[in-house]
Enzyme design. Structure first.
Site, short mmCIF file in Angstrom:
data_model
loop_
_atom_site.label_atom_id
_atom_site.label_comp_id
_atom_site.label_asym_id
_atom_site.label_seq_id
_atom_site.Cartn_x
_atom_site.Cartn_y
_atom_site.Cartn_z
N ASP A 38 13.04 -6.76 -3.14
CA ASP A 38 13.59 -6.49 -1.81
C ASP A 38 13.87 -5.00 -1.79
O ASP A 38 14.71 -4.51 -2.56
CB ASP A 38 14.87 -7.29 -1.58
CG ASP A 38 15.43 -7.12 -0.16
OD1 ASP A 38 15.10 -6.10 0.49
OD2 ASP A 38 16.20 -7.99 0.28
N SER B 175 3.59 4.70 8.14
CA SER B 175 4.55 4.98 9.21
C SER B 175 4.03 4.31 10.48
O SER B 175 3.71 3.12 10.47
CB SER B 175 4.71 6.50 9.38
OG SER B 175 5.62 6.81 10.42
N TYR C 11 13.78 1.69 15.28
CA TYR C 11 12.48 1.77 14.61
C TYR C 11 12.00 3.22 14.61
O TYR C 11 11.55 3.74 13.58
CB TYR C 11 11.47 0.87 15.32
CG TYR C 11 10.10 0.87 14.68
CD1 TYR C 11 9.89 0.24 13.45
CD2 TYR C 11 9.03 1.50 15.28
CE1 TYR C 11 8.64 0.24 12.86
CE2 TYR C 11 7.77 1.50 14.70
CZ TYR C 11 7.58 0.87 13.48
OH TYR C 11 6.34 0.87 12.89
N LYS D 196 11.18 5.78 11.46
CA LYS D 196 9.86 6.38 11.30
C LYS D 196 9.89 7.91 11.45
O LYS D 196 9.23 8.62 10.69
CB LYS D 196 8.87 5.75 12.28
CG LYS D 196 8.59 4.28 12.01
CD LYS D 196 8.13 4.05 10.56
CE LYS D 196 7.78 2.59 10.29
NZ LYS D 196 7.39 2.36 8.89
#
Length: 278
Positions: free
Chosen positions: A57, A134, A148, A152
């Site tokens: 993980d 990415s 998000y 990125k």
């Protein structure tokens, strides 16, 4: 392609699965990480000598360091592919603290720590390639995707800096910026916040995108995976690689808008300098 060992995170689906499958078919060795081995039992059975499955993980930083240390004592890590991650959709106000922390830990911190863990070994061996998956969402932002984009945009800045730091050690860094593709990222693993009706409109436009009934994404994950694999043989390593014609069009448009915006601030920027000679 010369025989190499690839360390790839998140190989149970999406780009990670496609890249792994193609590499194994080419006779390469892949050390692939998953959170659950159920989805890769076929690869374990078919490629017992070249596919090494590890449970990880990427939110568990000590586990990252321990895994990389153990792998590096047994193998030369030629290529690292940071692929593990997921999409989180919803306006900033709609996201819970837990959702914010989790996506940053997975999509940003996890990738950073994988790179930091592998770097000493690639530096010692004086070669290596780091491929960061990415998104063109690392350059272009849309409403309803704030966290998000935060992850990125963040990982792209990190990788651009690292690329300059490690060039002297014959280590190349490539940031892959795919557009929409027909993977589980969009049609299975995407997570949506607890939506607030007040944000119905642009902030919830992603709901249409996530529904396959409205048309499938144009990107072919197998073709994209092939281009990613090919990038590992390019010298020098391409720093940015946009995959998908729509993604490239939108990226260029946004960058041109950004340049025009900055050029319009020439006088403003100069107005804050000390006068010449002072």
């Amino acid at each position: 392609m010369t025989r190499q060992t690839w360390l790839i995170t998140g190989v149970s689906s999406g780009f990670g699965r496609s890249i792994t499958t193609q590499l194994l078919a080419q006779g390469q060795t892949v050390i692939g990480t998953v959170r659950n081995t159920a989805k890769v039992q076929d690869l374990i059975a078919k490629f017992p000598n070249t596919f090494i499955c590890e449970t990880l993980d990427v939110m568990d930083v000590p586990a990252i360091h321990a895994l990389v240390d153990r792998i590096a004592n047994e193998h030369t890590i030629d290529v690292l592919v940071n692929n593990a991650g997921y999409g989180l959709f919803g306006a900033a106000e709609e996201l819970s603290d837990k959702e914010v922390d989790k996506i940053i830990a997975t999509d940003l911190t996890g990738s950073i720590q994988m790179i930091r863990s592998v770097l000493p070994y690639m530096r010692d061996q004086q070669h290596g390639r780091m491929i960061q998956i990415s998104s063109y969402g690392g350059q272009v932002a849309y409403p309803g995707n704030s966290m998000y984009h935060a992850a990125k945009f963040g990982i792209e800045g990190f990788c651009e800096s690292v690329a300059q730091e490690v060039a002297a050690f014959n280590i190349g860094v490539t940031i892959v910026e795919p557009g929409g593709a027909r993977t589980e990222f969009r049609y299975g693993s995407a997570r949506v916040a607890d939506l607030i009706p007040a944000y119905d409109g642009p902030a919830h436009a992603f709901m249409k995108m996530l529904d396959p009934a409205n048309g499938l994404a144009p990107g072919d994950p197998e073709r994209m995976a092939a281009r990613i694999i090919e990038s590992a043989t390019q010298t020098p390593a391409p720093l940015h690689m946009v995959l998908g014609s729509e993604a490239l069009k939108n990226t260029i448009q946004r960058l041109e808008e950004r340049i025009a915006e900055y050029k319009g601030e020439t006088e403003l920027a100069a107005s804050t300098d000390f006068p010449a000679g002072e």
